[in-house]
Design a protein around this motif. Structure first.
Motif, PDB file in Angstrom:
ATOM      1  N   HIS A  44      -6.955  -9.590   4.019  1.00  0.00           N
ATOM      2  CA  HIS A  44      -6.042  -9.259   4.508  1.00  0.00           C
ATOM      3  C   HIS A  44      -5.521  -8.357   3.409  1.00  0.00           C
ATOM      4  CE1 HIS A  44      -6.595 -10.989   8.491  1.00  0.00           C
ATOM      5  NE2 HIS A  44      -6.393  -9.964   8.712  1.00  0.00           N
ATOM      6  N   ARG A  45      -5.158 -10.022   2.524  1.00  0.00           N
ATOM      7  CA  ARG A  45      -4.163  -9.541   1.510  1.00  0.00           C
ATOM      8  C   ARG A  45      -4.388  -8.573   0.711  1.00  0.00           C
ATOM      9  NH1 ARG A  45      -4.745 -14.382  -0.135  1.00  0.00           N
ATOM     10  NH2 ARG A  45      -2.776 -15.239   1.467  1.00  0.00           N
ATOM     11  N   ARG A  46      -6.606  -8.255   0.444  1.00  0.00           N
ATOM     12  CA  ARG A  46      -6.693  -7.438  -0.609  1.00  0.00           C
ATOM     13  C   ARG A  46      -7.088  -6.116  -0.562  1.00  0.00           C
ATOM     14  NH1 ARG A  46     -11.266 -11.949  -2.054  1.00  0.00           N
ATOM     15  NH2 ARG A  46     -10.863 -12.829  -3.363  1.00  0.00           N
ATOM     16  N   VAL A  47      -6.730  -5.622   1.431  1.00  0.00           N
ATOM     17  CA  VAL A  47      -6.146  -4.254   2.010  1.00  0.00           C
ATOM     18  C   VAL A  47      -5.272  -3.987   1.640  1.00  0.00           C
ATOM     19  CG1 VAL A  47      -6.319  -3.695   4.058  1.00  0.00           C
ATOM     20  CG2 VAL A  47      -8.472  -5.016   3.572  1.00  0.00           C
ATOM     21  N   LEU A  48      -4.150  -4.628   1.541  1.00  0.00           N
ATOM     22  CA  LEU A  48      -2.773  -4.010   1.908  1.00  0.00           C
ATOM     23  C   LEU A  48      -2.381  -4.044  -0.233  1.00  0.00           C
ATOM     24  CD1 LEU A  48      -1.084  -6.481   3.907  1.00  0.00           C
ATOM     25  CD2 LEU A  48      -1.603  -4.262   4.124  1.00  0.00           C
ATOM     26  N   TYR A  49      -3.417  -5.283  -1.176  1.00  0.00           N
ATOM     27  CA  TYR A  49      -2.619  -4.680  -1.902  1.00  0.00           C
ATOM     28  C   TYR A  49      -3.692  -4.043  -2.865  1.00  0.00           C
ATOM     29  CZ  TYR A  49      -1.708  -6.204  -6.541  1.00  0.00           C
ATOM     30  OH  TYR A  49      -1.979  -6.123  -8.483  1.00  0.00           O
ATOM     31  N   GLY A  50      -4.456  -2.944  -2.528  1.00  0.00           N
ATOM     32  CA  GLY A  50      -5.912  -2.743  -2.660  1.00  0.00           C
ATOM     33  C   GLY A  50      -5.024  -1.115  -2.295  1.00  0.00           C
ATOM     34  N   MET A  51      -4.285  -0.930  -1.233  1.00  0.00           N
ATOM     35  CA  MET A  51      -4.147  -0.228  -0.474  1.00  0.00           C
ATOM     36  C   MET A  51      -2.423   0.229  -1.824  1.00  0.00           C
ATOM     37  SD  MET A  51      -4.183   0.099   3.467  1.00  0.00           S
ATOM     38  CE  MET A  51      -3.516   1.499   4.141  1.00  0.00           C
ATOM     39  N   TYR A  52      -2.121  -0.768  -2.123  1.00  0.00           N
ATOM     40  CA  TYR A  52      -0.615  -0.671  -2.482  1.00  0.00           C
ATOM     41  C   TYR A  52      -0.430  -0.358  -4.399  1.00  0.00           C
ATOM     42  CZ  TYR A  52       3.354  -2.175  -5.513  1.00  0.00           C
ATOM     43  OH  TYR A  52       4.160  -2.896  -6.473  1.00  0.00           O
ATOM     44  N   ASP A  53      -1.989  -0.889  -4.330  1.00  0.00           N
ATOM     45  CA  ASP A  53      -2.714  -0.305  -5.784  1.00  0.00           C
ATOM     46  C   ASP A  53      -3.113   1.691  -5.588  1.00  0.00           C
ATOM     47  OD1 ASP A  53      -2.504  -1.511  -8.849  1.00  0.00           O
ATOM     48  OD2 ASP A  53      -5.260  -1.193  -8.595  1.00  0.00           O
ATOM     49  N   LEU A  73     -13.521  -2.929  -2.024  1.00  0.00           N
ATOM     50  CA  LEU A  73     -14.792  -3.674  -2.185  1.00  0.00           C
ATOM     51  C   LEU A  73     -14.936  -3.059  -3.491  1.00  0.00           C
ATOM     52  CD1 LEU A  73     -17.602  -1.850   0.543  1.00  0.00           C
ATOM     53  CD2 LEU A  73     -16.086  -4.181   0.340  1.00  0.00           C
ATOM     54  N   GLY A  74     -14.629  -2.055  -4.154  1.00  0.00           N
ATOM     55  CA  GLY A  74     -15.375  -2.361  -5.666  1.00  0.00           C
ATOM     56  C   GLY A  74     -14.084  -3.374  -6.633  1.00  0.00           C
ATOM     57  N   ASP A  81     -18.872  -3.857   3.903  1.00  0.00           N
ATOM     58  CA  ASP A  81     -17.288  -2.641   4.038  1.00  0.00           C
ATOM     59  C   ASP A  81     -17.511  -2.503   5.251  1.00  0.00           C
ATOM     60  OD1 ASP A  81     -20.262  -2.074   4.757  1.00  0.00           O
ATOM     61  OD2 ASP A  81     -20.075   0.289   4.685  1.00  0.00           O
ATOM     62  N   ILE A  82     -18.424  -3.212   6.036  1.00  0.00           N
ATOM     63  CA  ILE A  82     -17.806  -3.377   7.514  1.00  0.00           C
ATOM     64  C   ILE A  82     -16.708  -4.041   7.895  1.00  0.00           C
ATOM     65  CG2 ILE A  82     -18.616  -4.036  10.120  1.00  0.00           C
ATOM     66  CD1 ILE A  82     -19.549  -1.525   8.860  1.00  0.00           C
ATOM     67  N   ALA A  83     -16.616  -5.773   7.324  1.00  0.00           N
ATOM     68  CA  ALA A  83     -15.856  -6.430   7.191  1.00  0.00           C
ATOM     69  C   ALA A  83     -14.732  -5.998   7.480  1.00  0.00           C
ATOM     70  CB  ALA A  83     -16.145  -7.499   6.214  1.00  0.00           C
ATOM     71  N   VAL A  84     -14.187  -5.129   5.696  1.00  0.00           N
ATOM     72  CA  VAL A  84     -13.054  -4.391   5.395  1.00  0.00           C
ATOM     73  C   VAL A  84     -12.681  -3.348   5.742  1.00  0.00           C
ATOM     74  CG1 VAL A  84     -12.676  -3.085   3.286  1.00  0.00           C
ATOM     75  CG2 VAL A  84     -13.640  -5.259   2.750  1.00  0.00           C
TER      76      VAL A  84
END
Length: 638
Positions: A44-53, A73-74, A81-84
């Motif tokens: 969850h943290r990585r998805v939000l930080y990825g979007m912020y980035d 993912l990258g 990718d399904i998990a993300v």
């Protein structure tokens, strides 16, 4: 065996043991359990930080979900990718999270279990709510760690202003342990957190006055309060949740209409299971089930047979289907990387400690930046002191071979100050800029004084934390969705229902209703009256009583049975409604009729029941008198 190779014999059981321990620790710490501070798992943290980035903020355009998933993912999360994508989808579903973290555009699934569209079709962006979880992340407020390929850094936790673990809950299955945390209402959680900040020794019984119970995104009714108290006090408890259902007449047929279901119930499965139970004969009284849900509005209609008693059918639905489920609370979260079972006060405590650290580190960062700026401003002021000094500086910059070194020597500057002066366009130097520099210098001095005060005094930091929490409450606070029914706990139903005066009317055809006495206004002299009740054709009002909500109604039938109803159990209706059929409220046989009705006071009061009597007379002239005490033990079936 090739040359130079060496075989080391290993005990397979020892190897399996150490490999499994490593695997289970990885699942516990880096996958299945949330961090107590921001309430997020790594994905969850990585998805939000990825979007912020990427800059996919709430104020900007939506971006293809596939692009966001690829980015995450990258850079941060080298898994499926399904998990993300599934993680991102869940954060955008209003029925999954009490306060959504992602703003989705397109088909993100449904409560009926429909799959979301593929990530190439949907789009997403952050919500303001999740931006507040990332606010101040660029001010060195949290620790960062290297990503899986050491190419960049990612945060170990978010500096969240929102107590996300409490408001959105969490669920996860690790190895040898699991977590299942209920969502709560943001306004209540912030009130409770502020109460804790004001008094760190507050008891959980006091906190419960602020945070009353979980608050599920799908609403529903929390039935009974013991499980809630148990969960708040120990971190474990079983909370019973019921659907919100009401009886309605639809096209002349009696129906049960469900508008809210318990949390995490799949409505399609619920309807299918109900239909199967009706076919098997395990659920009687239902002739049809219809799903009339529209976008964002749930409506499931159970059409009843003519002879069915709605209350009995509803109770059977609660018993046999997912219209009633239990939510097992198990508050396990990571505290400093170790899983711990936490009660309500622990959860608040760890969040507040996290906020203290974030505010301290943010202030320290801002102080450092202010001091760096004031250092540069001091350099400007040395150069701009007089017209002579300015002329000298311009001459050095224009005509000297080594202007930086000569500026340092002439004005006693540091390397950083000289760099800043060289970066300043000469033509910009005028009186306005000199004035502006002096003003900024004075402001920075005051700012540094204030920041140093915040670092020195804990009470200042406490005030800042409280102020920021109140701002969050103002922005996102809302009403509870889940209703609490205390009955069955130490509260009685009467405690929750005001003992108002009401008018009870019963028509000749057997329709009953209660109306607040206050609806019948006082008539002034010469008044012409007003419509007082609605009836069907050829029907008329036969009985009229004035009582209060806590009194009892006794119904005597032709076959000699007596039924009880509390006045508040009679459906409320306005002056212009005809009410509900008595047959639908009490378990009366289809061929039996109500012949007499009495409104009595409290049947639990011994003195009252022993000093009052029921007198009956038959058509043929037989009369008898019975003590009301003999009618003081209500039974469901009369």
């Amino acid at each position: 065996m090739t040359e130079g190779e060496k075989l080391i014999p290993v005990d397979i059981s020892e190897e399996m043991k150490s490999a499994y321990i490593d695997y289970s620790m990885s699942v516990i710490v880096s996958r299945a359990l949330p961090d107590v501070r921001d309430g997020l798992k790594p994905v969850h943290r990585r998805v939000l930080y990825g979007m912020y980035d990427m800059g996919v903020l709430s104020s900007r355009a939506y971006k293809k979900s596939a692009a966001i998933v690829g980015e995450v993912l990258g850079k941060y999360h080298p898994h499926g990718d399904i998990a993300v994508y599934d993680t991102m989808v869940r954060m955008a579903q209003y029925w999954s999270l009490r306060y959504k973290l992602v703003d989705g555009q397109g088909n993100f699934g449904s409560m009926g279990g429909d799959s979301p569209a593929a990530m190439r079709y949907t789009e997403a962006r952050m919500r303001k709510f999740s931006e507040d979880m990332l606010s101040d992340i660029d001010k060195e407020t949290v620790d960062h760690q290297l990503t899986y390929d050491d190419s960049r850094e990612e945060p170990t936790v978010l500096p969240t202003r929102i107590p996300n673990l409490l408001v959105n809950g969490s669920a996860g299955i690790a190895v040898g342990m699991a977590t299942n945390m209920a969502p709560h209402n943001l306004s209540e959680v912030i009130d409770g957190t502020i109460a804790y900040i004001d008094n760190n020794d507050i008891e959980i019984d006091e906190l419960i006055k602020y945070i009353k119970a979980p608050d599920f995104p799908t609403g529903g009714i929390i039935y009974g309060y013991e499980g809630v108290k148990e969960a708040f006090k120990t971190g474990r408890g079983r909370i019973i949740v019921r659907a919100k259902a009401e009886f309605q007449e639809v096209r002349g047929k009696e129906c049960i209409v469900v508008s809210e279901v318990p949390y995490q119930v799949n409505t399609a499965d619920l309807i299918k299971k109900t239909a199967d139970l009706v076919k098997e004969g395990k659920l009687e009284g239902i002739s049809d089930v219809r799903d009339e849900s529209a976008r964002n509005k749930l409506r499931i209609v159970y059409i009843l047979k003519r002879d069915a008693v709605p209350n009995i059918v509803l109770n059977n639905l609660f018993k046999h289907t997912e219209l009633q489920t239990s939510f097992s609370v198990n508050n396990i979260a990571l505290v400093k990387g170790r899983p711990e079972l936490l009660n309500l006060k622990d959860l608040i405590h760890h969040f507040v400690e996290h906020r203290h650290e974030v505010v301290y580190r943010r202030t320290d960062f801002e102080l450092r930046k202010a001091k760096e700026r004031i250092h540069i401003l001091e350099g400007f002021m040395k150069v701009m002191a007089t017209e002579d000094t300015m002329g000298k500086a311009i001459e050095i910059i224009r005509f000297h071979d080594k202007p930086k070194e000569d500026l340092i020597a002439e004005f006693d500057l540091t390397d950083i100050q000289a760099e800043a002066i060289l970066a300043l366009a000469l033509r910009r130097i005028n009186k306005a800029l000199i004035l502006q520099t002096k003003e900024e210098y004075e402001q920075k001095l005051l700012e540094i004084q204030d920041l140093e005060d915040i670092l020195a005094r804990k009470e200042r930091r406490v005030e800042i934390i409280k102020q920021e929490l109140l701002e969050i409450k103002e922005k996102y606070g809302d009403e509870r969705r889940s209703v609490i029914e205390y009955a069955g706990g130490e509260f009685s139903v009467e405690d929750m229902i005001p003992d108002d005066k009401v008018v009870i009317t019963i028509s000749h055809a057997g329709y009953i209703k209660r109306t607040l006495l206050s609806e019948y206004k006082t008539q002034s002299r010469g008044g012409v009256g007003q419509k007082a009740s609605a009836t069907r054709d050829k029907d008329f009002i036969e009985h009229l009583f004035i009582g209060t909500n806590h009194q009892y109604m006794l119904f005597f039938t032709e076959k000699g049975k007596c039924f009880w109803l509390r006045v508040y159990e009679i459906p409320e209706g306005g002056k212009n409604t005809k009410g509900r059929a008595i047959q639908n409220l009490i378990n009366i046989e289809p061929d039996d009729l109500v012949k007499a009705v009495i409104c009595t006071h409290d049947l639990k009061e011994k003195d009252y029941t022993n000093s009052h009597y029921v007198i009956m007379a038959t058509k043929k002239g037989i009369i008898k008198k019975t003590s009301l005490e003999q009618y003081s033990r209500p039974r469901q079936n009369g």
